[in-house]
Design an enzyme around this catalytic site. Structure first.
Site, PDB file in Angstrom:
ATOM      1  N   ASN A   1       0.865  -1.178   0.000  1.00  0.00           N
ATOM      2  CA  ASN A   1       0.000   0.000   0.000  1.00  0.00           C
ATOM      3  C   ASN A   1       0.902   1.228   0.000  1.00  0.00           C
ATOM      4  OD1 ASN A   1      -2.720  -1.158   0.490  1.00  0.00           O
ATOM      5  ND2 ASN A   1      -1.769  -1.871   2.364  1.00  0.00           N
TER       6      ASN A   1
ATOM      7  N   LYS B   1     -14.959  -4.065  13.092  1.00  0.00           N
ATOM      8  CA  LYS B   1     -13.759  -4.445  13.867  1.00  0.00           C
ATOM      9  C   LYS B   1     -14.021  -4.394  15.370  1.00  0.00           C
ATOM     10  CE  LYS B   1     -10.739  -2.454  10.295  1.00  0.00           C
ATOM     11  NZ  LYS B   1      -9.741  -3.387   9.770  1.00  0.00           N
TER      12      LYS B   1
HETATM   13  O1  C5P Z   1      -9.975  -2.682   6.921  1.00  0.00           O
HETATM   14  P1  C5P Z   1      -9.034  -1.576   6.653  1.00  0.00           P
HETATM   15  O2  C5P Z   1      -7.680  -2.045   6.217  1.00  0.00           O
HETATM   16  O3  C5P Z   1      -9.498  -0.515   5.739  1.00  0.00           O
HETATM   17  O4  C5P Z   1      -8.904  -0.869   8.075  1.00  0.00           O
HETATM   18  C1  C5P Z   1      -7.933   0.061   8.383  1.00  0.00           C
HETATM   19  C2  C5P Z   1      -7.539  -0.092   9.812  1.00  0.00           C
HETATM   20  O5  C5P Z   1      -7.387  -1.460  10.195  1.00  0.00           O
HETATM   21  C3  C5P Z   1      -6.201   0.530  10.125  1.00  0.00           C
HETATM   22  O6  C5P Z   1      -6.231   0.989  11.452  1.00  0.00           O
HETATM   23  C4  C5P Z   1      -5.245  -0.623   9.942  1.00  0.00           C
HETATM   24  O7  C5P Z   1      -4.021  -0.441  10.647  1.00  0.00           O
HETATM   25  C5  C5P Z   1      -6.037  -1.784  10.472  1.00  0.00           C
HETATM   26  N1  C5P Z   1      -5.768  -3.087   9.830  1.00  0.00           N
HETATM   27  C6  C5P Z   1      -5.198  -4.112  10.561  1.00  0.00           C
HETATM   28  N2  C5P Z   1      -4.974  -5.330   9.984  1.00  0.00           N
HETATM   29  C7  C5P Z   1      -5.307  -5.564   8.706  1.00  0.00           C
HETATM   30  C8  C5P Z   1      -5.893  -4.536   7.938  1.00  0.00           C
HETATM   31  C9  C5P Z   1      -6.095  -3.297   8.539  1.00  0.00           C
HETATM   32  O8  C5P Z   1      -4.875  -3.898  11.741  1.00  0.00           O
HETATM   33  N3  C5P Z   1      -5.072  -6.742   8.173  1.00  0.00           N
END
Ligand code: C5P
Length: 393
Positions: A209, A340
């Site tokens: 990313n 979450k």
């Molecule tokens: O689901 P998404 O990636 O958009 O969510 C973003 C948030 O979730 C951020 O705080 C990111 O650090 C965390 N995240 C995580 N583990 C993942 C994907 C995202 O902790 N595999």
């Protein structure tokens, strides 16, 4: 709370590290602080008052009998306007003078007559630093409530290696910022993820990313200033990780997951700022993939969600997520907060947040949406952490 612009009186004494004060002034001014320079006569042999005047934008004072102060009392007038006095570099001689309360030039008189805090950044040869007299004097300064910043160890101007180097300008700036930041998180432990993970396809290629790491690092820096014990687990970033209590590199989502889980048990707060890849290649080739075929199919499998799993631990820390979206920013962020099962998520627009030193964010928690004005990531960090503090105490 945000970063507060300060009026600093910078005292420069005679040592080779005086050349670094030019950079220190530039940094202080860049961060919005105003600087009034006072030099000892010895310091003018290492760097000129004209240089420091040009960089600070203020006349430089050396002499107690300077006629530019209308009441003839520069030792009173100059320090009364200051939030703090910083002596950088502070020579062994000047430290000795401070320890004994001598007042035989403008700078030493000014320090004795001050009402504001005094910070001292020693800089000298390692033998001078280790000398019993210097150590005795430094202990005396600490007992007198004076803050000692450094010194560092490493290569010295004289060619010797040891303790006595002046802290670098960035570290001195950090020391000043920390001094003026209320210790909201004293005794608290905060774990922060930052940067981007890289999911390797082969030894030289990966899926990632875009994330500079700047927002996560700003939070880490400010949390440390606020007195927290800060652990940073970072992936790939374009910025230098601040000097926190502990920083650990975790390049992939799986490595980040394991590292976070190893360190999360005793944490009070977990802030997931890292851009974690949602998927990883099912197979990561041990050798470089050759471009023999016209098309290449890569099977991706889902990574575990670190934040969601931390939040579902039996006794979780207070969990904060970040959501960088390109559309429906607030709606999608709120959906993520619910999915979450975290108490707070910080929504920002991917296009304005990525790589920038500024950010525009909205805090979303059980009380609704709370938008913050566009600001530097450092100021956003101050505001977010001050808000988070109200939730954990
Ligand atoms: O689901 P998404 O990636 O958009 O969510 C973003 C948030 O979730 C951020 O705080 C990111 O650090 C965390 N995240 C995580 N583990 C993942 C994907 C995202 O902790 N595999």
């Amino acid at each position: 709370m945000t970063h507060r612009p300060l009026h600093l009186l910078l005292g420069v004494t005679g040592g080779i590290a005086a050349y670094k004060t030019a950079e220190l002034i530039r940094l202080l001014v860049k961060h919005g602080h105003s600087v009034q320079v006072v030099m000892t006569e010895a310091a003018t042999h290492f760097i000129t008052p004209t240089t420091l005047q040009a960089l600070s934008g203020n006349p430089v004072f050396v002499d107690s009998w300077d006629q530019r102060i209308s009441n003839g009392m520069p030792h009173i007038e100059l320090s009364r306007k200051a939030d703090a006095i910083l002596i950088a570099p502070a020579s062994a001689d000047f430290i000795a003078k401070l320890a004994h309360g001598f007042a035989n030039d403008l700078l030493s008189t000014l320090c004795l007559a001050r009402e504001c805090p005094l910070m001292v950044a020693p800089a000298m040869n390692r033998q001078m630093w280790e000398n019993a007299a210097t150590q005795r004097n430094v202990t005396q300064l600490q007992q007198d409530g004076i803050t000692i910043l450094g010194p560092d160890s490493g290569e010295q101007a004289c060619g010797e290696i040891g303790q006595g180097r002046m802290l670098e300008p960035e570290d001195l700036l950090e020391g000043i910022e920390a001094f003026f930041t209320p210790k909201l998180f004293a005794g608290k432990k905060i774990l922060i993820t930052a940067g981007a993970t890289m999911e390797m396809l082969d030894p030289v290629r990966g899926i990632t990313n875009i994330s500079s790491g700047k927002m996560g690092y700003a939070l880490a820096r400010v949390a440390l200033r606020m007195g927290a014990e800060v652990t940073v687990v970072h992936g790939h970033t374009y910025a230098a990780c601040p000097s926190v209590t502990q920083d650990i590199f975790a390049g992939s989502a799986q490595a980040m997951y394991q590292t976070v889980m190893q360190h999360v048990a005793s944490q009070d707060i977990f802030i997931g700022v890292a851009a974690v890849a949602d998927y990883r290649p099912e197979v990561s080739s041990t050798q470089k993939i050759k471009k023999s075929e016209e098309t290449l199919t890569i099977n991706l499998i889902k990574n575990k969600d670190i934040l969601a799993d931390v939040a579902s631990l039996p006794n979780p820390p207070y969990c904060v997520g970040f959501a960088a979206e390109t559309e429906h920013v607030l709606d999608y962020a709120q959906q993520k907060r619910v999915a979450k099962r975290i108490p707070m998520i910080v929504a920002n627009h991917a296009s304005t947040a990525m790589g920038s030193d500024q950010n525009t964010v909205t805090i979303i928690d059980e009380q609704g949406n709370h938008s913050l004005e566009t600001d530097t990531k450092e100021n956003i960090a101050y505001k977010l952490l001050s808000y988070i503090n109200t939730k954990v105490t």
